[in-house]
Design a protein around this motif. Structure first.
Motif, PDB file in Angstrom:
ATOM      1  N   THR A  82      48.947  12.307   0.438  1.00 32.74           N
ATOM      2  CA  THR A  82      47.880  13.301   0.310  1.00 32.74           C
ATOM      3  C   THR A  82      46.572  12.547   0.110  1.00 32.74           C
ATOM      4  OG1 THR A  82      49.304  15.016  -0.621  1.00 32.74           O
ATOM      5  CG2 THR A  82      46.949  15.214  -1.079  1.00 32.74           C
ATOM      6  N   ILE A  83      45.588  12.848   0.943  1.00 27.20           N
ATOM      7  CA  ILE A  83      44.272  12.231   0.832  1.00 27.20           C
ATOM      8  C   ILE A  83      43.432  13.077  -0.116  1.00 27.20           C
ATOM      9  CG2 ILE A  83      42.165  11.590   2.068  1.00 27.20           C
ATOM     10  CD1 ILE A  83      43.939  11.292   4.577  1.00 27.20           C
ATOM     11  N   ILE A  84      42.741  12.409  -1.021  1.00 28.73           N
ATOM     12  CA  ILE A  84      41.863  13.083  -1.975  1.00 28.73           C
ATOM     13  C   ILE A  84      40.437  12.629  -1.678  1.00 28.73           C
ATOM     14  CG2 ILE A  84      41.316  13.393  -4.422  1.00 28.73           C
ATOM     15  CD1 ILE A  84      44.370  12.369  -4.795  1.00 28.73           C
ATOM     16  N   TRP A  85      39.546  13.599  -1.464  1.00 25.69           N
ATOM     17  CA  TRP A  85      38.147  13.305  -1.148  1.00 25.69           C
ATOM     18  C   TRP A  85      37.250  13.916  -2.205  1.00 25.69           C
ATOM     19  CZ3 TRP A  85      34.404  16.592   1.846  1.00 25.69           C
ATOM     20  CH2 TRP A  85      33.204  15.918   2.077  1.00 25.69           C
ATOM     21  N   LYS A  86      36.364  13.104  -2.764  1.00 23.53           N
ATOM     22  CA  LYS A  86      35.371  13.550  -3.742  1.00 23.53           C
ATOM     23  C   LYS A  86      33.999  13.506  -3.067  1.00 23.53           C
ATOM     24  CE  LYS A  86      38.066  11.599  -7.469  1.00 23.53           C
ATOM     25  NZ  LYS A  86      38.237  10.410  -8.280  1.00 23.53           N
ATOM     26  N   PRO A  87      33.524  14.637  -2.534  1.00 17.99           N
ATOM     27  CA  PRO A  87      32.277  14.629  -1.757  1.00 17.99           C
ATOM     28  C   PRO A  87      31.061  14.137  -2.531  1.00 17.99           C
ATOM     29  CG  PRO A  87      33.115  16.875  -2.034  1.00 17.99           C
ATOM     30  CD  PRO A  87      34.142  15.951  -2.584  1.00 17.99           C
ATOM     31  N   LYS A  88      30.989  14.390  -3.825  1.00 13.48           N
ATOM     32  CA  LYS A  88      29.802  13.982  -4.586  1.00 13.48           C
ATOM     33  C   LYS A  88      29.763  12.473  -4.834  1.00 13.48           C
ATOM     34  CE  LYS A  88      28.587  18.328  -6.661  1.00 13.48           C
ATOM     35  NZ  LYS A  88      28.050  18.979  -5.555  1.00 13.48           N
ATOM     36  N   VAL A  89      30.895  11.790  -4.639  1.00 16.89           N
ATOM     37  CA  VAL A  89      30.964  10.337  -4.809  1.00 16.89           C
ATOM     38  C   VAL A  89      30.653   9.622  -3.492  1.00 16.89           C
ATOM     39  CG1 VAL A  89      32.518   8.421  -5.431  1.00 16.89           C
ATOM     40  CG2 VAL A  89      32.637  10.582  -6.682  1.00 16.89           C
ATOM     41  N   CYS A  90      30.861  10.316  -2.389  1.00 20.73           N
ATOM     42  CA  CYS A  90      30.703   9.730  -1.048  1.00 20.73           C
ATOM     43  C   CYS A  90      29.270   9.242  -0.816  1.00 20.73           C
ATOM     44  CB  CYS A  90      31.076  10.778   0.003  1.00 20.73           C
ATOM     45  SG  CYS A  90      31.061  10.149   1.677  1.00 20.73           S
ATOM     46  N   ILE A  91      29.145   7.990  -0.334  1.00 19.32           N
ATOM     47  CA  ILE A  91      27.826   7.430  -0.026  1.00 19.32           C
ATOM     48  C   ILE A  91      27.564   7.412   1.490  1.00 19.32           C
ATOM     49  CG2 ILE A  91      27.686   6.061  -2.144  1.00 19.32           C
ATOM     50  CD1 ILE A  91      28.488   3.588  -0.400  1.00 19.32           C
TER      51      ILE A  91
END
Length: 70
Positions: free
Chosen positions: A12-21
């Motif tokens: 399962t991939i977990i993505w944290k949009p607010k951390v993404c640069i």
């Protein structure tokens, strides 16, 4: 913190949009999986779990992570 999870069978991939640069390492490494112009932008079924883990481990911001499904 906001997170999005994308189940890909054994991973399962977990993505944290607010951390993404937006370094686009994911898009460059696996364009068949990551396409920010499409919705959903992440299609984990287009790569193997090993390919996904290899790419996620190179995410410079840590916005992408994964967990193994049992």
């Amino acid at each position: 913190m906001e997170t999005h999870e994308y189940n890909a069978g054994e991973i399962t991939i977990i993505w944290k949009p607010k951390v993404c640069i937006h370094a686009a390492v994911c898009v460059k490494m696996l364009p068949k999986v990551y396409n920010p112009k499409e919705r959903p932008w992440l299609k984990p079924e287009n790569a193997t779990a090993e390919e996904l883990k290899n790419q996620i481990n190179r995410c410079p911001s840590g916005a992408l992570s994964f967990k193994l499904n049992s």
